[in-house]
Enzyme design. Structure first.
Site, PDB file in Angstrom:
ATOM      1  N   ASN A 172       0.976  -1.302   0.115  1.00 27.78           N
ATOM      2  CA  ASN A 172       0.147  -0.007   0.041  1.00 27.78           C
ATOM      3  C   ASN A 172       0.898   1.191  -0.164  1.00 27.78           C
ATOM      4  O   ASN A 172       1.568   1.702   0.899  1.00 27.78           O
ATOM      5  CB  ASN A 172      -0.798  -0.098   1.155  1.00 27.78           C
ATOM      6  N   LYS A 188       0.075   4.300  -0.064  1.00 24.98           N
ATOM      7  CA  LYS A 188      -0.540   5.485   0.475  1.00 24.98           C
ATOM      8  C   LYS A 188      -0.223   6.638  -0.289  1.00 24.98           C
ATOM      9  O   LYS A 188      -0.435   6.443  -1.593  1.00 24.98           O
ATOM     10  CB  LYS A 188       0.092   5.710   1.989  1.00 24.98           C
ATOM     11  N   HIS A 214      -9.500   1.258   5.389  1.00 24.25           N
ATOM     12  CA  HIS A 214      -8.092   1.175   5.972  1.00 24.25           C
ATOM     13  C   HIS A 214      -8.280   2.111   7.087  1.00 24.25           C
ATOM     14  O   HIS A 214      -9.240   2.995   6.979  1.00 24.25           O
ATOM     15  CB  HIS A 214      -6.775   1.692   5.102  1.00 24.25           C
ATOM     16  N   GLU A 257      -6.697   4.467   8.220  1.00 20.80           N
ATOM     17  CA  GLU A 257      -6.278   6.060   7.744  1.00 20.80           C
ATOM     18  C   GLU A 257      -7.718   6.515   7.111  1.00 20.80           C
ATOM     19  O   GLU A 257      -7.920   7.705   7.276  1.00 20.80           O
ATOM     20  CB  GLU A 257      -5.165   6.147   6.893  1.00 20.80           C
ATOM     21  N   GLU A 277      -4.787  -4.956  10.632  1.00 19.31           N
ATOM     22  CA  GLU A 277      -3.814  -3.800  10.821  1.00 19.31           C
ATOM     23  C   GLU A 277      -4.094  -3.158  12.229  1.00 19.31           C
ATOM     24  O   GLU A 277      -4.959  -2.262  12.208  1.00 19.31           O
ATOM     25  CB  GLU A 277      -3.825  -2.891   9.817  1.00 19.31           C
ATOM     26  N   GLY A 311       3.270   2.291  10.767  1.00 19.97           N
ATOM     27  CA  GLY A 311       4.269   3.208  10.510  1.00 19.97           C
ATOM     28  C   GLY A 311       5.024   3.638  11.886  1.00 19.97           C
ATOM     29  O   GLY A 311       5.804   4.684  11.987  1.00 19.97           O
ATOM     30  N   SER A 316       3.986  -2.377  10.248  1.00 18.52           N
ATOM     31  CA  SER A 316       5.190  -2.391  10.473  1.00 18.52           C
ATOM     32  C   SER A 316       6.191  -3.731  10.321  1.00 18.52           C
ATOM     33  O   SER A 316       7.049  -4.105  10.510  1.00 18.52           O
ATOM     34  CB  SER A 316       5.726  -2.177  11.805  1.00 18.52           C
ATOM     35  N   GLY A 374       5.279   1.274   4.485  1.00 20.71           N
ATOM     36  CA  GLY A 374       6.583   2.001   4.041  1.00 20.71           C
ATOM     37  C   GLY A 374       7.591   1.157   3.455  1.00 20.71           C
ATOM     38  O   GLY A 374       8.347   1.389   2.411  1.00 20.71           O
TER      39      GLY A 374
HETATM   40  P1  13P Z   1       3.615   0.525   7.336  1.00 17.71           P
HETATM   41  O1  13P Z   1       4.040  -1.069   6.946  1.00 17.71           O
HETATM   42  O2  13P Z   1       4.265   1.448   6.933  1.00 17.71           O
HETATM   43  O3  13P Z   1       3.306   0.042   8.986  1.00 17.71           O
HETATM   44  O4  13P Z   1       1.818   0.533   7.082  1.00 17.71           O
HETATM   45  C1  13P Z   1       1.027  -0.597   7.213  1.00 17.71           C
HETATM   46  C2  13P Z   1      -0.115  -0.201   6.626  1.00 17.71           C
HETATM   47  O5  13P Z   1      -0.975   0.903   6.885  1.00 17.71           O
HETATM   48  C3  13P Z   1      -0.336  -0.991   5.285  1.00 17.71           C
HETATM   49  O6  13P Z   1      -1.776  -0.730   4.788  1.00 17.71           O
END
Ligand code: 13P
Length: 243
Positions: free
Chosen positions: A10, A12, A95, A97, A165, A171, A203, A225
């Site tokens: 992802n 983002k 998600h 977010e 998640e 993150g 993560s 990330g």
């Molecule tokens: P990270 O791998 O950056 O922690 O993000 C996880 C995520 O939200 C994937 O959708």
């Protein structure tokens, strides 16, 4: 029957045309693991380009969100049908977010998942507790009710993917223990039954992927990330157990 793991990235709100080209160049036949299914979800504006750059390179493309309606006067939104037309096969819905930034409820997420299915996309339905909810001992209750309330009607095994998640692991470099991941995934499995892939996200890095991907009922990963560079993404994919 073992499920084929799905290793999904992802991006983002990161990425550019140049970054997508660099990533595609890293997808050489020698670098691609043969076991897992591979997927990248770039920003909506890059879906068409990434689909053509990745064509024939063994990595599918998905969206990060879609509107709940098939089409209409919804300025700035993206329909599931357009994502499919651009070459997407999957779309992330719910998600954390999106839930936090855009106030998406379980009902919204469910409507989006249904729109995705109607357009022929596989929704990747995300659930996860906050740190306060985990500390209060409510993680299982929260993720179970998120899943029950956002799972679309009539979703057959294989037509949807679930992603666990934990909000506090996204993150942050922090991950739950493997025992905690196993406990949540077992609870989610009891809701969806066999045949539905349940990904872990939060993560996931090349250094912890093998341990996480080996947990019972973990059928892949959703990576933020560490999905921005092909080398990290493929290192995680290489750690997936073969089905
Ligand atoms: P990270 O791998 O950056 O922690 O993000 C996880 C995520 O939200 C994937 O959708």
């Amino acid at each position: 029957m073992a499920l084929t793991p799905l290793i999904a990235g992802n991006w983002k709100m990161f990425g550019s045309r140049a970054m997508a080209s660099r990533f595609a160049e890293g997808l050489t036949p020698a670098a691609l693991p043969t076991g897992p299914d591979l997927l990248i979800c770039p920003p909506a504006a890059l879906v068409g380009l990434v689909a053509s750059l990745f064509a024939g390179r063994g990595v599918s493309v998905g969206g990060q969100d879609c509107h709940a309606k098939a089409e209409g006067a919804h300025t700035g939104d993206t329909s599931a049908a357009l994502l499919a037309d651009l070459g997407a096969r999957y779309v992330i819905v719910g998600h954390s977010e999106r839930r936090a930034d855009h106030g998406e409820t379980n009902a919204t997420v469910r409507a989006k998942a249904m729109a995705a299915l109607a357009a022929g996309l596989t929704p990747i339905l995300c659930v996860g507790e906050t740190l306060a909810e985990r500390d209060a001992g409510q993680a299982i209750t929260i993720v179970r009710s998120q899943l029950q309330d956002s799972l679309p009607d009539g979703a057959t095994a294989g037509a949807v993917v679930i992603a666990y998640e934990p909000v506090w692991a996204i993150g942050t470099g922090r991950t739950p223990t493997v025992a905690d991941i196993a406990e949540v995934h077992a609870a989610l499995r009891a809701v969806v039954g066999d045949g539905v892939r349940i990904l872990y996200g939060g993560s996931v890095k090349p250094g912890n992927a093998a341990e996480i991907l080996a947990v019972a009922n973990v059928n892949g990963a959703l990576i933020g990330g560490a999905s921005l560079a092909a080398s990290d993404f493929l290192a995680i994919a290489a750690a997936a157990p073969t089905a």
